[in-house]
Design an enzyme around this catalytic site. Structure first.
Site, PDB file in Angstrom:
ATOM      1  N   LYS A 236       0.834  -1.202   0.000  1.00  0.00           N
ATOM      2  CA  LYS A 236       0.000   0.000   0.000  1.00  0.00           C
ATOM      3  C   LYS A 236       0.868   1.251   0.000  1.00  0.00           C
ATOM      4  O   LYS A 236       1.762   1.397   0.823  1.00  0.00           O
ATOM      5  CB  LYS A 236      -0.918  -0.012   1.221  1.00  0.00           C
TER       6      LYS A 236
ATOM      7  N   THR B 119      -8.663   8.632   8.926  1.00  0.00           N
ATOM      8  CA  THR B 119      -8.283   7.401   8.222  1.00  0.00           C
ATOM      9  C   THR B 119      -8.058   6.231   9.176  1.00  0.00           C
ATOM     10  O   THR B 119      -7.388   5.269   8.829  1.00  0.00           O
ATOM     11  CB  THR B 119      -6.997   7.639   7.409  1.00  0.00           C
TER      12      THR B 119
ATOM     13  N   GLY C 291      -8.335   2.868  10.826  1.00  0.00           N
ATOM     14  CA  GLY C 291      -8.862   1.573  10.409  1.00  0.00           C
ATOM     15  C   GLY C 291      -8.745   1.259   8.934  1.00  0.00           C
ATOM     16  O   GLY C 291      -9.289   0.251   8.466  1.00  0.00           O
ATOM     17  N   THR C 292      -8.017   2.088   8.188  1.00  0.00           N
ATOM     18  CA  THR C 292      -7.930   1.845   6.743  1.00  0.00           C
ATOM     19  C   THR C 292      -7.266   0.508   6.416  1.00  0.00           C
ATOM     20  O   THR C 292      -7.741  -0.228   5.550  1.00  0.00           O
ATOM     21  CB  THR C 292      -7.152   2.983   6.040  1.00  0.00           C
ATOM     22  N   GLY C 293      -6.164   0.200   7.112  1.00  0.00           N
ATOM     23  CA  GLY C 293      -5.452  -1.050   6.818  1.00  0.00           C
ATOM     24  C   GLY C 293      -6.285  -2.267   7.140  1.00  0.00           C
ATOM     25  O   GLY C 293      -6.344  -3.225   6.345  1.00  0.00           O
ATOM     26  N   CYS C 294      -6.937  -2.256   8.286  1.00  0.00           N
ATOM     27  CA  CYS C 294      -7.813  -3.368   8.673  1.00  0.00           C
ATOM     28  C   CYS C 294      -8.916  -3.560   7.645  1.00  0.00           C
ATOM     29  O   CYS C 294      -9.209  -4.683   7.198  1.00  0.00           O
ATOM     30  CB  CYS C 294      -8.440  -3.108  10.046  1.00  0.00           C
TER      31      CYS C 294
END
Length: 267
Positions: A176, A208, A210-213
């Site tokens: 990412k 932003t 929690g974007t990765g989860c």
């Protein structure tokens, strides 16, 4: 009625923006049946992580056994695993139950700087979990930690890193690029042979959390439904882009992404 089933093995975010809460919301929005095995409780809100309370190995194993021995899964998504012992246990259980679609989000540090993966656990992640993963989804700081190198600053460095990460064992790498300083938001999908570029406009917002989860959970949900890796990642990219575009100004700090936004965009 039957639904694809997805298990998240991750930490709990009491603020609801990340961790198993974000994962379960994502699974629901993408029409899959979500289940969870909690590895750690966190006291957390938009201002940061105020406490981390790992669960016992016995409790984690019991949760995984309860789900996999009865309900079964079409995909597993891992998030915050915290320690080498937990990682070893999760890898053992995935092998025991012959889980095929394992999406590993190598959660290491919270946005506010709280450590969510002990230093000693990085080696266990590399040796135990990455070789059985279908996909890993590191951001640039996480990729740098896994590769023991400096953080990537250009697309060319990202391309090299994606290929190096693939050598650690996963079938696919989604690297990412949100941490790149300039230009659009570009993620790379590497399948061992070809690089695929997923590019969207960069959305200017601080909300932003929690974007990765959410991104990794969306990939897992789509894989669980039988979609190809390329299609799964493309849908997940659209899902997280809309979630960021319509992120929520909740609390006094970094707000969460909006898990309803993708479905609303299709109306």
């Amino acid at each position: 009625m039957t639904m694809a089933k997805v298990l998240t093995i991750a930490g709990s975010d009491s603020g609801g923006g990340a961790g198993i809460q974000a994962d379960l919301k994502t699974f629901q929005e993408l029409d899959t049946f979500g289940m969870s095995a909690i590895t750690a409780l966190t006291a957390q809100n938009t201002l940061g992580v105020h406490g981390v309370f790992p669960q016992s190995l016995e409790a984690i194993e019991a949760q995984i056994d309860a789900v996999l021995s009865d309900i079964g899964v079409d995909a597993v998504k891992t998030g915050m695993l915290f320690s080498a012992e937990i990682i070893t246990l999760v890898a053992k259980k995935c092998k025991q139950y012959h889980v095929q679609n394992i999406v590993v989000d190598p959660v290491m540090v919270a946005k506010g700087g709280a450590v969510l993966l002990q230093d000693a656990a990085t080696e266990a992640l590399i040796k135990e979990l990455l070789p059985i993963a279908a996909v890993i989804t590191p951001n640039l700081p996480e990729a740098a930690k896994l590769l023991r190198t400096k953080e990537m600053e250009t697309l060319e460095e990202m391309e090299t890193a994606a290929k190096e990460l693939h050598k650690l064992g996963p079938r696919y790498v989604v690297l990412k690029g949100g941490h790149l300083k300039n230009g659009p938001a570009v993620d790379l999908l590497f399948d061992g042979e070809e690089l695929h570029y997923l590019e969207t406009e960069r959305i200017e917002t601080k909300h932003t959390h929690g974007t990765g989860c959410t991104y990794a959970a969306a990939i897992a949900a789509e894989l669980a439904k039988g979609n190809s890796i390329k299609d799964s990642v493309q849908t997940a990219k659209l899902f997280i882009t809309e979630a960021i575009r319509h992120s929520l100004s909740i609390g006094g700090g970094i707000g969460p992404t909006n898990h309803h936004a993708y479905k609303n965009s299709l109306l």
